[in-house]
Design a protein around this motif. Structure first.
Motif, PDB file in Angstrom:
ATOM      1  N   PHE A  39       0.834  -1.207   0.000  1.00  0.00           N
ATOM      2  CA  PHE A  39       0.000   0.000   0.000  1.00  0.00           C
ATOM      3  C   PHE A  39       0.871   1.259   0.000  1.00  0.00           C
ATOM      4  N   PHE A  40       1.977   1.210   0.721  1.00  0.00           N
ATOM      5  CA  PHE A  40       2.902   2.340   0.785  1.00  0.00           C
ATOM      6  C   PHE A  40       3.452   2.649  -0.611  1.00  0.00           C
ATOM      7  N   VAL A  41       3.872   1.601  -1.332  1.00  0.00           N
ATOM      8  CA  VAL A  41       4.407   1.787  -2.688  1.00  0.00           C
ATOM      9  C   VAL A  41       3.309   2.329  -3.605  1.00  0.00           C
ATOM     10  N   PHE A  42       2.096   1.801  -3.463  1.00  0.00           N
ATOM     11  CA  PHE A  42       0.961   2.284  -4.260  1.00  0.00           C
ATOM     12  C   PHE A  42       0.730   3.782  -4.000  1.00  0.00           C
ATOM     13  N   ALA A  43       0.756   4.179  -2.710  1.00  0.00           N
ATOM     14  CA  ALA A  43       0.495   5.577  -2.365  1.00  0.00           C
ATOM     15  C   ALA A  43       1.586   6.493  -2.925  1.00  0.00           C
ATOM     16  N   LEU A  44       2.847   5.994  -2.897  1.00  0.00           N
ATOM     17  CA  LEU A  44       3.948   6.803  -3.419  1.00  0.00           C
ATOM     18  C   LEU A  44       3.735   7.129  -4.896  1.00  0.00           C
ATOM     19  N   THR A  45       3.268   6.157  -5.680  1.00  0.00           N
ATOM     20  CA  THR A  45       3.102   6.398  -7.121  1.00  0.00           C
ATOM     21  C   THR A  45       1.764   7.097  -7.399  1.00  0.00           C
ATOM     22  N   ARG A  46       0.706   6.646  -6.773  1.00  0.00           N
ATOM     23  CA  ARG A  46      -0.625   7.179  -7.062  1.00  0.00           C
ATOM     24  C   ARG A  46      -0.725   8.664  -6.717  1.00  0.00           C
ATOM     25  N   ALA A  51       1.522  13.573 -10.950  1.00  0.00           N
ATOM     26  CA  ALA A  51       0.141  13.245 -11.306  1.00  0.00           C
ATOM     27  C   ALA A  51      -0.857  14.126 -10.559  1.00  0.00           C
ATOM     28  N   ASN A  52      -0.398  14.813  -9.526  1.00  0.00           N
ATOM     29  CA  ASN A  52      -1.301  15.639  -8.705  1.00  0.00           C
ATOM     30  C   ASN A  52      -0.688  17.019  -8.485  1.00  0.00           C
ATOM     31  N   PRO A  53      -0.673  17.861  -9.500  1.00  0.00           N
ATOM     32  CA  PRO A  53      -0.016  19.158  -9.366  1.00  0.00           C
ATOM     33  C   PRO A  53      -0.668  20.035  -8.289  1.00  0.00           C
ATOM     34  N   GLY A  59      -9.008  14.690   0.100  1.00  0.00           N
ATOM     35  CA  GLY A  59      -8.388  13.405   0.399  1.00  0.00           C
ATOM     36  C   GLY A  59      -8.984  12.287  -0.431  1.00  0.00           C
ATOM     37  N   ALA A  60      -8.388  11.127  -0.313  1.00  0.00           N
ATOM     38  CA  ALA A  60      -8.839   9.984  -1.119  1.00  0.00           C
ATOM     39  C   ALA A  60     -10.165   9.464  -0.583  1.00  0.00           C
ATOM     40  N   ALA A  65      -9.749   0.916   2.283  1.00  0.00           N
ATOM     41  CA  ALA A  65      -8.913   1.141   3.471  1.00  0.00           C
ATOM     42  C   ALA A  65      -9.679   0.811   4.738  1.00  0.00           C
ATOM     43  N   LYS A  66     -10.917   1.317   4.805  1.00  0.00           N
ATOM     44  CA  LYS A  66     -11.692   1.096   6.029  1.00  0.00           C
ATOM     45  C   LYS A  66     -12.021  -0.388   6.217  1.00  0.00           C
TER      46      LYS A  66
END
Ligand SMILES: [Cu+2]
Length: 259
Positions: A39-46, A51-53, A59-60, A65-66
């Motif tokens: 999940f950490f790696v996913f969050a780093l790229t996502r 991709a999010n200027p 928030g997501a 997650a829940k």
């Protein structure tokens, strides 16, 4: 599966259930480690800057997650309710008694374990801190009628295989901890308190030596609480014997006591 965890050899009746719980907890932790790492790696790229200027103040959104958190909590609660609490309850109720049980007193001090067997009368003699000398490190009152036949040893606990052993544990000075790893026993020894702790040894020292192919193996009493400068050398030994060997050992102790 258990060997992956590098557990010590198991030599008591309840060690199986402790090991099972240990292994379940470790497997759960492995799954969590891999899951949260992914999940950490996913969050780093996502959520990377490219991709999010513009920062999102909302928030997501998403239920994964829940629901994952809830699932993990359910598994953890199941471990506590179905494994930990029942295993603990079995340790603290139904203490062994009667003629089958071997009852000893173990008193820790800086830096040794004093062992007292009640002798033929089955009653522990009085121990008194004012009687402690180099020759009598336990402070046993030999004038007490109950104490005349008591057997004492230092750093050496002999027990017969297959019978419940009930240890009345205490300390003369600071908090020590009575750790018998192969028996899956660990209990703090606290001054002023007498803590009962029990186990049923299932493998004699000789059988364990053969099993481990180690002719010098001994079960150790390890002080598992940092208790002072000599903590490292506060170790005793447990010798698990066949019924005949134990009786012979006890007879020798009784003989040595008779003047
Ligand atoms: Cu200690």
């Amino acid at each position: 599966m258990l060997n992956l965890l590098g557990m010590p050899a198991a030599a008591s009746a309840h060690s199986g259930e402790i090991d099972q719980m240990m292994s379940l907890v470790h497997w759960l932790m492995l799954v969590l480690f891999v899951g949260w790492g992914a999940f950490f790696v996913f969050a780093l790229t996502r959520f990377r800057k490219g991709a999010n200027p513009r920062a999102s103040y909302v928030g997501a959104k998403g239920k994964i997650a829940k629901s994952t958190e809830v699932a993990v909590a359910i598994v953890e609660i199941a471990l506590i309710v179905f494994y930990a609490i029942p295993a603990w309850a079995r340790r603290v109720t139904n203490f062994p008694g009667g003629s089958d049980a071997v009852i000893v007193r173990v008193v820790g001090h800086q830096f040794a374990w004093e062992v007292q067997y009640p002798g033929a009368d089955g009653k522990f003699g009085r121990i008194d801190p004012t009687l402690i000398t180099a020759d009598n490190p336990l402070g046993l009152d030999r004038k007490d009628p109950d104490g005349k036949d008591d057997i004492t040893t230092i750093n050496q606990l002999n027990v017969p295989v297959g019978r419940p052993v009930l240890v009345h544990l205490s300390s003369q000075d600071v908090i020590h901890s009575f750790g018998l790893y192969e028996m899956r026993i660990k209990q703090d020894a606290v001054p002023g308190l007498e803590m009962p702790v029990w186990f049923v040894p299932t493998v004699t020292t000789n059988d364990m030596r053969a099993q481990l192919k180690n002719p010098t193996f001994e079960y150790e009493i390890t002080c598992s609480q940092l208790c002072g400068l000599g903590h490292y050398r506060m170790r005793g030994f447990v010798t698990v014997q066949s019924a005949a060997d134990y009786d012979k050992w006890m007879a020798e102790q009784v003989k040595a006591l008779t003047p």
